[in-house]
Design a protein around this motif. Structure first.
Motif: not given
Length: 452
Positions: A184-186, A197-198, A416-424
């Motif tokens: 998932a990413s967020a 988003v999965v 002051k936000r971020y994108y993250i990918d790889g949430l298992d």
């Protein structure tokens, strides 16, 4: 001979942009079985003893791990040696990237870096090491550095002579032959709220297949298909990518199936500075995997090596029980789950070429000497102000000896936000042997899959 060695050392230490002056000599390549590891890293530790010698990496999983399950932490008894905070930042500033310094300055006491014992875990199969040795003697950059020739399977330049060779080592590094996984990413809001988003990912690495020959892979590095699972507004969206080796001669091919229109369309702009889909404009397409695509928009300079505290052995973030809500915090991830170690990294600076349009005027990349994986990068705006900072948290996988990311994030220091990918998020483990065929990654195959 003395002059030749001096020139080589100067190139490595001070760097220069442009093409390689020549392929390495047999004597230089022989270092891969001597003072250098097969990958091209320094085999010895540092003089202070804070970086150990490389002794082969993590070649067997811990006894507590079972095949078919998510990787467990091989160092469960490790405790942080110390924690870097905004208060003691000056004690460690010389071993921090500018991006990490800025994170401390911007987020103050909420951002900290737990530093652990350095463990050089990166390891690869023996047949990959053999290709490193072969590539070292044969690989060459194409004109203007837009591709490489006489190389296969893994990084072409284990004894690099310039910045372009180093960045190609990242682009072509070995990540297995094929893989499938769900993650998932967020893009969390400033208050920490998020909607994940999965996606299901399927990779087929044509360049890295055993027995592959460069003339037979149709200029392809890999094929990638993603299938969006949720949210319901995006479910059924399919993206297909054919990643090419020389993207100037044959640009990246991409298609996107929109479940709403029920049509598969070419996506000619899925490259360079284009917003990465579902990133809320916080990350560009060429930041996926920390950097991807043709390097022709920048001049690349090898700045040498540094000892830096970098994300490494991120088994706490990768844990089977770790949920998205455990990781995501306002402004940045939950740093209590992070692990930083002191490692030697190659430093490469990319400056935008005259006449080129790209949102990033300058970029700095920090690459792990043991794997050629980019561990961190800084992205600067038109006025050379630090705009974004990216991290890759990596592990050594067990079912296939591969050192690769488990989680990436790009911090936008303005928003002051971020994108993250790889949430298992409790998903099954990565499968490095799904049994794909290249024919499963054609546009017609994607169209058929979408209709099902």
């Amino acid at each position: 001979m003395r002059n030749h060695v001096a020139a080589f050392v100067a190139a490595v230490l001070f760097g220069f942009s442009g093409q390689a002056l020549s392929a390495v000599t047999a004597a230089e390549a022989a270092q891969l079985d001597g003072k250098l590891t097969p990958v091209g890293a320094e085999r010895k530790g540092n003089t202070a003893g804070s970086i150990p010698a490389w002794t082969g990496g993590l070649t067997s999983p811990p006894e507590s791990w079972r095949k078919g399950t998510v990787e467990v932490n091989p160092f469960p008894d490790d405790q942080a040696l110390f924690v870097i905070t905004a208060d003691n930042l000056d004690l460690y500033r010389d071993k921090l990237s500018d991006g990490h310094v800025r994170m401390f300055e911007q987020y103050g006491p909420d951002f900290f870096m737990p530093v652990y014992q350095t463990r050089r875990t990166a390891a690869f199969p023996e047949h990959v090491y053999n290709k490193f040795r072969e590539n070292a003697l044969t690989a060459e950059l194409l004109d203007n550095g837009n591709g490489v020739r006489d190389t296969i399977m893994t990084s072409p330049f284990p004894v690099p002579k310039n910045g372009l060779e180093v960045i190609w080592n990242h682009i072509l590094r070995y990540r297995g032959e094929e893989i499938t996984f769900r993650s998932a990413s967020a893009t969390p809001q400033t208050d920490g709220g998020y909607n994940p988003v999965v996606n299901d990912y399927e990779y087929f690495f044509a360049y890295s297949k055993k027995g592959a020959k460069l003339e037979e892979i149709d200029n392809k590095i890999f094929y990638l298909k993603t299938d969006t699972i949720s949210p319901s507004s995006l479910a059924g969206t399919i993206t297909l990518v054919h990643e090419t080796l020389d993207q100037i001669r044959s640009p990246r091919l991409a298609w996107r199936y929109d479940a709403g229109s029920r049509r598969l369309r070419r996506s000619p702009n899925l490259a360079y500075e284009t917003d990465l889909p579902n990133s809320s404009s916080l990350r560009s397409v060429d930041q996926k995997d920390m950097y991807n695509g043709a390097p022709n928009q920048y001049d690349w300079t090898l700045k040498g090596k540094r000892e830096l505290f970098v994300p490494y052995n991120a088994y706490l973030l990768h844990g089977a029980d770790v949920k998205a809500e455990d990781v995501i915090r306002p402004g940045h991830i939950n740093q209590a789950l992070s692990r930083y170690e002191l490692h030697r990294v190659w430093v490469v600076e990319a400056k935008r070429r005259t006449g080129i349009n790209h949102i990033y005027n300058r970029r700095v990349f920090y690459l792990d000497e043991d794997s050629w994986q980019i561990l961190a990068s800084e992205e600067y705006d038109e006025h050379d102000n630090l705009w974004r900072f990216s991290e890759a948290h990596n592990i050594s996988y067990y079912s296939e000896p591969v050192f690769w990311t488990t989680m990436e994030m790009t911090y936008d220091l303005r928003a002051k936000r971020y994108y993250i990918d790889g949430l298992d998020d409790g998903f099954p483990p990565y499968d490095f042997n799904p049994g794909f065929r290249g024919s499963e990654f054609t546009a017609s195959a994607a169209r058929r899959a979408a209709r099902r």
